[in-house]
Scaffold this motif. Structure first.
Motif, short mmCIF file in Angstrom:
data_model
loop_
_atom_site.label_atom_id
_atom_site.label_comp_id
_atom_site.label_asym_id
_atom_site.label_seq_id
_atom_site.Cartn_x
_atom_site.Cartn_y
_atom_site.Cartn_z
N ARG A 25 10.87 -56.90 -19.43
CA ARG A 25 10.96 -58.36 -19.58
C ARG A 25 9.60 -58.99 -19.28
O ARG A 25 9.10 -59.81 -20.04
CB ARG A 25 12.02 -58.88 -18.61
CG ARG A 25 12.00 -60.36 -18.35
CD ARG A 25 12.58 -61.13 -19.51
NE ARG A 25 13.99 -60.79 -19.69
CZ ARG A 25 14.97 -61.41 -19.06
NH1 ARG A 25 14.70 -62.39 -18.21
NH2 ARG A 25 16.21 -61.08 -19.29
N SER A 26 9.04 -58.60 -18.16
CA SER A 26 7.75 -59.13 -17.70
C SER A 26 6.63 -58.82 -18.70
O SER A 26 5.85 -59.69 -19.09
CB SER A 26 7.46 -58.52 -16.34
OG SER A 26 6.16 -58.83 -15.92
N ALA A 27 6.57 -57.56 -19.14
CA ALA A 27 5.53 -57.13 -20.06
C ALA A 27 5.66 -57.82 -21.42
O ALA A 27 4.67 -58.18 -22.05
CB ALA A 27 5.58 -55.60 -20.24
N GLY A 28 6.90 -58.00 -21.84
CA GLY A 28 7.15 -58.68 -23.12
C GLY A 28 6.65 -60.12 -23.08
O GLY A 28 6.00 -60.60 -24.01
N LEU A 29 6.94 -60.80 -21.97
CA LEU A 29 6.50 -62.19 -21.82
C LEU A 29 4.97 -62.27 -21.72
O LEU A 29 4.34 -63.18 -22.29
CB LEU A 29 7.15 -62.83 -20.59
CG LEU A 29 8.66 -63.09 -20.73
CD1 LEU A 29 9.27 -63.49 -19.39
CD2 LEU A 29 8.92 -64.19 -21.76
N LEU A 30 4.38 -61.33 -21.02
CA LEU A 30 2.92 -61.30 -20.92
C LEU A 30 2.29 -61.08 -22.30
O LEU A 30 1.35 -61.78 -22.69
CB LEU A 30 2.46 -60.21 -19.97
CG LEU A 30 2.45 -60.57 -18.48
CD1 LEU A 30 2.13 -59.32 -17.64
CD2 LEU A 30 1.43 -61.66 -18.19
N ALA A 31 2.83 -60.11 -23.03
CA ALA A 31 2.30 -59.82 -24.36
C ALA A 31 2.42 -61.04 -25.26
O ALA A 31 1.49 -61.37 -26.01
CB ALA A 31 3.03 -58.62 -24.97
N ALA A 32 3.55 -61.72 -25.17
CA ALA A 32 3.76 -62.92 -25.98
C ALA A 32 2.77 -64.00 -25.57
O ALA A 32 2.21 -64.72 -26.40
CB ALA A 32 5.20 -63.41 -25.83
N GLY A 33 2.54 -64.12 -24.27
CA GLY A 33 1.60 -65.10 -23.77
C GLY A 33 0.18 -64.81 -24.22
O GLY A 33 -0.54 -65.71 -24.68
N PHE A 34 -0.23 -63.55 -24.12
CA PHE A 34 -1.56 -63.16 -24.58
C PHE A 34 -1.71 -63.44 -26.08
O PHE A 34 -2.72 -63.96 -26.53
CB PHE A 34 -1.82 -61.67 -24.31
CG PHE A 34 -2.24 -61.37 -22.90
CD1 PHE A 34 -1.52 -60.48 -22.12
CD2 PHE A 34 -3.36 -61.97 -22.34
CE1 PHE A 34 -1.92 -60.19 -20.81
CE2 PHE A 34 -3.76 -61.69 -21.04
CZ PHE A 34 -3.03 -60.80 -20.27
N THR B 16 4.00 -60.46 -11.70
CA THR B 16 4.04 -59.54 -12.84
C THR B 16 3.21 -58.28 -12.56
O THR B 16 3.53 -57.21 -13.04
CB THR B 16 3.50 -60.21 -14.13
OG1 THR B 16 2.25 -60.82 -13.84
CG2 THR B 16 4.48 -61.27 -14.63
N TRP B 17 2.16 -58.44 -11.77
CA TRP B 17 1.37 -57.26 -11.40
C TRP B 17 2.17 -56.34 -10.49
O TRP B 17 2.20 -55.13 -10.68
CB TRP B 17 0.07 -57.68 -10.71
CG TRP B 17 -0.74 -56.53 -10.20
CD1 TRP B 17 -0.88 -56.13 -8.90
CD2 TRP B 17 -1.51 -55.62 -10.98
NE1 TRP B 17 -1.69 -55.02 -8.83
CE2 TRP B 17 -2.10 -54.68 -10.09
CE3 TRP B 17 -1.76 -55.49 -12.34
CZ2 TRP B 17 -2.93 -53.64 -10.51
CZ3 TRP B 17 -2.58 -54.45 -12.77
CH2 TRP B 17 -3.16 -53.55 -11.85
N LEU B 18 2.83 -56.95 -9.50
CA LEU B 18 3.65 -56.15 -8.58
C LEU B 18 4.77 -55.44 -9.34
O LEU B 18 5.08 -54.28 -9.07
CB LEU B 18 4.23 -57.06 -7.49
CG LEU B 18 3.20 -57.68 -6.55
CD1 LEU B 18 3.85 -58.68 -5.61
CD2 LEU B 18 2.46 -56.60 -5.78
N ILE B 19 5.38 -56.15 -10.29
CA ILE B 19 6.42 -55.53 -11.11
C ILE B 19 5.83 -54.36 -11.90
O ILE B 19 6.44 -53.28 -11.98
CB ILE B 19 7.04 -56.57 -12.08
CG1 ILE B 19 7.85 -57.62 -11.31
CG2 ILE B 19 7.90 -55.89 -13.13
CD1 ILE B 19 8.30 -58.80 -12.15
#
Lengths: 150, 150
Positions: A25-34, B16-19
């Motif tokens: 979930r976190s990585a998906g949102l980060l990727a979308a944000g980037f 998100t980094w900690l996750i």
DNA sequence: ATCAGTTGTTGGCACTGCCAACATCGACAG
DNA sequence: CTGTCGATGTTGGCAGTGCCAACAACTGAT
């Protein structure tokens, strides 16, 4: 709307599964944000810019050690940052085999933009939790990671 | 021993980094556990075996939907499981374009072995936390993931 | 008979993480 | 001065997970 998968109980009940879904979930949102920020930058780029901004000019080897990014990936990511004018590389006069990497003003500006993007992602990821629960979540993860000898 | 990297503060202070570090720790231990079990099996394989054991024989499409694994990756992983005698595939007589996948007795045995491996990994990942903190951690992640409309 | 949707397969890509091999350079011992 | 070892940066590649497009074969509805 699409129904999310319901994994078998023996998977769903494992903490490692919950951790992996939380990360997805976190990585998906980060990727979308980037991607939304439109400069073709990703996690490696951000981590390198952040390290340069905080610690100052550094060698590629030191950048790799400080960020945990493999030095071959540091080389690749710095090439991309350099091509976008966000860092400059110069040979260390005291050590011809060493590059000194410096963030540029454009890189600092980009970093601040990405800070905003990433702050928004923190909010999205944590929105189901209260402030107290967020602090607890962070405390628990910090404790999980604290034992570095494992 | 090797010193872990110390990322810049703007990275280290983000949830998100900690996750992502928690996931990296968890995934690393799982990968090591799978490798130590010596059958060349990994997360996809386990998830598919687990689904077949719990829900019974299923089509590849249903397996993909139920586990969240892309159907092209379902095809590849099932080929590996089939080659190891852990599942069998047969054509659905009612639908010639559909395979019915069934776990074999060897597959069930393998699944139970992997359950042990994965249980050990849960313990390793959570060992820095008390029982109450583990429950809290699971509760918080469940809450983070509960909102599926996001 | 035609069309749309489903199923399974093949081929490929992205990202992160990781590793080996190599060339170049610097420090040091002999 | 020479040889060796370690560090640095680069190139090429792999693994695993996640994802997508294109295609052929089949099914069901019209």
């Amino acid at each position: 709307m699409e129904h999310p998968p319901n994994p078998p109980a023996r998977v769903a009940n494992r903490p490692t599964w919950l951790i992996s879904r939380t990360f997805a979930r976190s990585a998906g949102l980060l990727a979308a944000g980037f991607e939304a920020s439109g400069r073709g930058l990703r996690s490696y780029h951000y981590r390198l810019l952040a390290a340069l901004e905080e610690f100052g000019p550094a060698s590629q080897a030191d950048l790799g050690r400080g960020t945990g990014i493999d030095r071959s990936d540091v080389t690749a990511a710095l090439s991309e940052l350099e091509s976008r004018g966000l860092v400059v590389r110069s040979t260390d006069p005291k050590h011809k085999r060493r590059n000194i990497v410096t963030i540029t003003p454009a890189g600092v500006a980009q970093l601040l933009e990405l800070d905003q993007v990433i702050d928004d992602v923190q909010e999205q990821v944590l929105s189901p939790l209260t402030e107290a629960q967020r602090r607890q979540f962070i405390t628990l993860m910090t404790k999980l990671l604290a034992d570095e000898t494992r």
